[in-house]
Scaffold this motif. Structure first.
Motif, PDB file in Angstrom:
ATOM      1  N   TYR A   1      -9.201   0.282   3.738  1.00 62.44           N
ATOM      2  CA  TYR A   1      -8.929  -0.720   2.358  1.00 62.44           C
ATOM      3  C   TYR A   1      -9.200  -1.249   1.375  1.00 62.44           C
ATOM      4  O   TYR A   1      -8.925  -2.134   0.807  1.00 62.44           O
ATOM      5  CB  TYR A   1      -8.246  -1.816   3.849  1.00 62.44           C
ATOM      6  CG  TYR A   1      -7.312  -0.717   4.753  1.00 62.44           C
ATOM      7  CD1 TYR A   1      -6.099  -0.492   4.361  1.00 62.44           C
ATOM      8  CD2 TYR A   1      -7.944  -0.168   6.303  1.00 62.44           C
ATOM      9  CE1 TYR A   1      -5.140   0.624   5.026  1.00 62.44           C
ATOM     10  CE2 TYR A   1      -6.727   0.999   6.811  1.00 62.44           C
ATOM     11  CZ  TYR A   1      -5.487   0.636   5.730  1.00 62.44           C
ATOM     12  OH  TYR A   1      -4.243   1.237   7.211  1.00 62.44           O
TER      13      TYR A   1
ATOM     14  N   LEU B   1      -7.766   0.799  -7.113  1.00 58.17           N
ATOM     15  CA  LEU B   1      -6.320   0.716  -7.895  1.00 58.17           C
ATOM     16  C   LEU B   1      -6.366  -0.006  -8.736  1.00 58.17           C
ATOM     17  O   LEU B   1      -5.871  -0.467  -9.640  1.00 58.17           O
ATOM     18  CB  LEU B   1      -5.132  -0.073  -6.467  1.00 58.17           C
ATOM     19  CG  LEU B   1      -3.911  -0.170  -7.060  1.00 58.17           C
ATOM     20  CD1 LEU B   1      -3.249   1.383  -7.060  1.00 58.17           C
ATOM     21  CD2 LEU B   1      -3.332  -0.921  -6.014  1.00 58.17           C
TER      22      LEU B   1
ATOM     23  N   CYS C   1      -0.057  -4.372  -8.786  1.00 57.26           N
ATOM     24  CA  CYS C   1      -1.560  -3.748  -8.230  1.00 57.26           C
ATOM     25  C   CYS C   1      -2.699  -4.729  -7.919  1.00 57.26           C
ATOM     26  O   CYS C   1      -3.605  -4.243  -7.715  1.00 57.26           O
ATOM     27  CB  CYS C   1      -1.651  -2.190  -9.378  1.00 57.26           C
ATOM     28  SG  CYS C   1      -0.812  -0.957  -8.336  1.00 57.26           S
TER      29      CYS C   1
ATOM     30  N   LEU D   1       2.229   6.098  -7.368  1.00 54.84           N
ATOM     31  CA  LEU D   1       1.344   6.735  -7.580  1.00 54.84           C
ATOM     32  C   LEU D   1       1.682   8.508  -7.912  1.00 54.84           C
ATOM     33  O   LEU D   1       1.033   8.776  -8.221  1.00 54.84           O
ATOM     34  CB  LEU D   1      -0.140   6.609  -7.308  1.00 54.84           C
ATOM     35  CG  LEU D   1      -1.015   4.848  -7.526  1.00 54.84           C
ATOM     36  CD1 LEU D   1      -2.111   4.976  -6.820  1.00 54.84           C
ATOM     37  CD2 LEU D   1      -1.155   5.152  -9.641  1.00 54.84           C
ATOM     38  N   TRP D   2       2.428   8.489  -6.748  1.00 58.66           N
ATOM     39  CA  TRP D   2       2.172  10.052  -6.143  1.00 58.66           C
ATOM     40  C   TRP D   2       3.680  10.512  -7.421  1.00 58.66           C
ATOM     41  O   TRP D   2       3.103  11.686  -8.091  1.00 58.66           O
ATOM     42  CB  TRP D   2       3.342  10.356  -4.837  1.00 58.66           C
ATOM     43  CG  TRP D   2       3.614  11.535  -5.006  1.00 58.66           C
ATOM     44  CD1 TRP D   2       4.107  12.419  -4.344  1.00 58.66           C
ATOM     45  CD2 TRP D   2       1.699  12.283  -4.095  1.00 58.66           C
ATOM     46  NE1 TRP D   2       3.918  13.580  -4.542  1.00 58.66           N
ATOM     47  CE2 TRP D   2       2.954  13.479  -4.089  1.00 58.66           C
ATOM     48  CE3 TRP D   2       1.035  12.605  -3.759  1.00 58.66           C
ATOM     49  CZ2 TRP D   2       1.972  14.438  -3.557  1.00 58.66           C
ATOM     50  CZ3 TRP D   2      -0.079  13.567  -3.446  1.00 58.66           C
ATOM     51  CH2 TRP D   2       0.779  14.411  -3.171  1.00 58.66           C
TER      52      TRP D   2
ATOM     53  N   PHE E   1      -9.278   1.656  -1.712  1.00 58.73           N
ATOM     54  CA  PHE E   1      -8.620   2.113  -1.977  1.00 58.73           C
ATOM     55  C   PHE E   1      -7.944   0.752  -3.137  1.00 58.73           C
ATOM     56  O   PHE E   1      -7.306   0.659  -4.145  1.00 58.73           O
ATOM     57  CB  PHE E   1      -7.292   1.932  -1.349  1.00 58.73           C
ATOM     58  CG  PHE E   1      -5.664   2.316  -2.139  1.00 58.73           C
ATOM     59  CD1 PHE E   1      -5.613   3.382  -2.560  1.00 58.73           C
ATOM     60  CD2 PHE E   1      -4.415   1.541  -2.327  1.00 58.73           C
ATOM     61  CE1 PHE E   1      -3.827   3.922  -2.906  1.00 58.73           C
ATOM     62  CE2 PHE E   1      -3.808   1.501  -2.931  1.00 58.73           C
ATOM     63  CZ  PHE E   1      -2.988   2.797  -3.040  1.00 58.73           C
TER      64      PHE E   1
ATOM     65  N   CYS F   1       1.201   3.922  -3.195  1.00 64.49           N
ATOM     66  CA  CYS F   1       1.051   5.597  -3.371  1.00 64.49           C
ATOM     67  C   CYS F   1       2.247   6.204  -3.329  1.00 64.49           C
ATOM     68  O   CYS F   1       2.152   7.058  -4.166  1.00 64.49           O
ATOM     69  CB  CYS F   1       0.572   4.933  -1.302  1.00 64.49           C
ATOM     70  SG  CYS F   1      -0.929   4.675  -1.310  1.00 64.49           S
ATOM     71  N   GLN F   2       3.608   5.746  -2.679  1.00 65.45           N
ATOM     72  CA  GLN F   2       4.596   6.661  -3.856  1.00 65.45           C
ATOM     73  C   GLN F   2       4.980   6.152  -5.099  1.00 65.45           C
ATOM     74  O   GLN F   2       5.216   7.855  -6.062  1.00 65.45           O
ATOM     75  CB  GLN F   2       6.058   6.060  -3.286  1.00 65.45           C
ATOM     76  CG  GLN F   2       5.666   6.202  -1.687  1.00 65.45           C
ATOM     77  CD  GLN F   2       6.771   5.268  -0.920  1.00 65.45           C
ATOM     78  OE1 GLN F   2       8.067   4.432  -1.032  1.00 65.45           O
ATOM     79  NE2 GLN F   2       8.029   5.636   0.073  1.00 65.45           N
TER      80      GLN F   2
ATOM     81  N   PHE G   1       1.015  -1.104   0.127  1.00 68.82           N
ATOM     82  CA  PHE G   1      -0.338  -0.096  -0.665  1.00 68.82           C
ATOM     83  C   PHE G   1       0.917   1.542  -0.633  1.00 68.82           C
ATOM     84  O   PHE G   1       0.762   2.270  -0.306  1.00 68.82           O
ATOM     85  CB  PHE G   1      -1.304  -0.077   0.925  1.00 68.82           C
ATOM     86  CG  PHE G   1      -1.883   0.993   1.156  1.00 68.82           C
ATOM     87  CD1 PHE G   1      -3.089   1.352   0.274  1.00 68.82           C
ATOM     88  CD2 PHE G   1      -1.651   2.348   2.090  1.00 68.82           C
ATOM     89  CE1 PHE G   1      -3.352   2.060   0.887  1.00 68.82           C
ATOM     90  CE2 PHE G   1      -2.057   3.187   2.583  1.00 68.82           C
ATOM     91  CZ  PHE G   1      -3.796   3.777   1.193  1.00 68.82           C
ATOM     92  N   VAL G   2       2.083   1.101   0.866  1.00 70.05           N
ATOM     93  CA  VAL G   2       2.330   2.467   0.849  1.00 70.05           C
ATOM     94  C   VAL G   2       3.556   2.814  -0.395  1.00 70.05           C
ATOM     95  O   VAL G   2       3.185   3.511  -1.176  1.00 70.05           O
ATOM     96  CB  VAL G   2       3.694   2.492   2.168  1.00 70.05           C
ATOM     97  CG1 VAL G   2       5.276   3.103   1.965  1.00 70.05           C
ATOM     98  CG2 VAL G   2       2.805   2.227   3.375  1.00 70.05           C
TER      99      VAL G   2
END
Length: 103
Positions: free
Chosen positions: A80, A87, A41, A24-25, A83, A21-22, A17-18
């Motif tokens: 949870y 995704l 994903c 996708l950022w 997301f 997110c990184q 998950f972390v």
């Protein structure tokens, strides 16, 4: 079964998950994410979504908890589920076909 799912969540899903997110950022210069990331994903989303279903069902049917307590617990756990579903939608809709057409 609940403890097993919680351990899976902590050891597998939370680190991914972390990382997701990184990733996708940071929008890649090509505008498209690598197939490896999209495939990861999809696998993560399938696992996370299906493991959240029994957790949410157990929380919703717990007769010992008040409606307010269930609502508070659901508000913590619902992201949870949301997301991974979002995704999955993103990963499936952004297939690598654009890169293959340009090559």
């Amino acid at each position: 079964w609940f403890q097993c799912l919680v351990w899976l969540e902590l050891l597998c899903q939370l680190p991914f998950f972390v990382w997701a997110c990184q990733m996708l950022w940071q929008v890649p210069a090509s505008g498209s994410y690598p197939d490896k990331f999209r495939n990861a994903c999809i696998a993560y989303s399938g696992h996370a979504s299906t493991s959240m279903i029994p957790i949410l069902a157990t929380l919703c049917t717990n007769e010992q908890a008040s409606l307010a307590e269930r609502g508070m617990i659901l508000s913590v756990y619902l992201p949870y589920l949301i997301f991974p579903v979002a995704l999955m939608s993103f990963a499936v809709s952004s297939s690598g076909d654009e890169n293959k057409k340009q090559a």
